[in-house]
Design an enzyme around this catalytic site. Structure first.
Site, mmCIF file in Angstrom:
data_model
loop_
_atom_site.group_PDB
_atom_site.id
_atom_site.type_symbol
_atom_site.label_atom_id
_atom_site.label_comp_id
_atom_site.label_asym_id
_atom_site.label_seq_id
_atom_site.Cartn_x
_atom_site.Cartn_y
_atom_site.Cartn_z
ATOM 1 N N SER A 18 -9.124 26.949 0.320
ATOM 2 C CA SER A 18 -8.370 25.899 -0.376
ATOM 3 C C SER A 18 -9.231 25.149 -1.378
ATOM 4 C CB SER A 18 -7.781 24.926 0.641
ATOM 5 O OG SER A 18 -6.845 25.569 1.473
ATOM 6 N N LYS A 66 -3.184 21.035 13.577
ATOM 7 C CA LYS A 66 -1.855 21.225 12.991
ATOM 8 C C LYS A 66 -0.730 20.637 13.840
ATOM 9 C CE LYS A 66 -3.036 25.271 10.240
ATOM 10 N NZ LYS A 66 -2.663 26.634 9.808
#
Length: 261
Positions: A18, A66
């Site tokens: 990312s 998450k």
């Protein structure tokens, strides 16, 4: 112009796709923004991070937060609610940046679904199924696996979670029979096993029951060919790593941060 900030939170971030993807995008497209890595020893440090970075506008979330990050969010998208895991946070701030509102999304499902459709199509998969519902084994029980189960279900598959120990709705690796493994059209590795530098590890799956034509998809992308993929390919399976999924989920995150949901 004030430089906007974006970033990735997780426990051990290492070499981040990312960060490379977004910083190259910002440079190539002349976007006044930066993307940073924010390793957090505990998800409880998230409010402190956001408070100390007033120009932070969005975050990606990776292992192991998450699911745990949800308790700090003010709102969830419909997909994130159904999946029960978040990998994208949009930080909405007031004009003076004194207060903020956090909304969680799941672009893992977006990225994986598009990537898996491409793999299925290239393998000659019949999307009409002719009344026979296909079956997928999902290895791993973390936040990533939730998005994969949701995505495969939306693609018309029955799914079975597989983990180290037996639990509700989850089989242990030792409980996998030859019939279950042979009958799976798709096997997806959602564990981090095999990620560099520990490239000589793989899920303790009964690989001997695999056969030609099955699709084995590894969410790991570093190295490009994991041990899981090598073993599956040796049994005649179609293999894919998670790089295209990562690229697509990053595209999805950028759309979310720029109100293009």
């Amino acid at each position: 112009m004030v430089r906007n900030e974006f970033g990735l939170i997780g426990k051990v971030l290492g070499h981040s796709f990312s960060a490379r993807y977004f910083n190259e995008k910002f440079k190539n497209e002349g976007i006044d923004a930066s993307y940073e890595l924010f390793p957090l020893e505990s998800i409880d440090l998230l409010p402190e991070l956001i408070d100390s970075h007033p120009m932070l506008r969005g975050l990606n979330v990776t292992i192991p937060y998450k699911v745990d990050v949800i308790k700090y969010l003010d709102e969830l998208s419909e997909e994130a609610k159904e999946i029960g895991a978040v990998n994208v946070i949009k930080i909405n701030r007031d004009e003076d940046c004194d207060s903020y509102w956090l909304k969680g999304y799941n672009s893992d499902a977006y990225g994986f679904s598009l990537s898996m459709k491409q793999v299925l199509k290239s393998s000659g998969y019949d999307f009409n199924n002719n009344g026979n519902k296909p079956f997928a084994l999902i290895l791993g029980t973390g936040g990533a696996s939730r998005a994969i189960v949701w995505s495969m279900s939306n693609l018309g598959f029955d799914t079975q979670l597989v983990g180290r120990t037996h639990r509700e709705n989850c089989l242990s690796y030792g409980e996998l029979t030859p019939e279950l493994v042979c009958g799976a059209r798709v096997i997806v590795n959602c564990t981090p096993l095999g990620t560099s530098p520990d490239i000589n590890t793989a899920a303790p799956f009964p690989y001997q029951y695999l056969h030609e034509g099955q699709i084995c998809y590894d969410l790991v992308y570093n190295p490009a060919e994991t041990l899981f993929m090598k073993i599956c390919k040796a049994h005649g399976c179609v293999v894919s790593n998670g790089l295209e999924m990562l690229r697509l989920q990053a595209v999805g995150a950028w759309k979310i941060w720029n109100d293009q949901e």
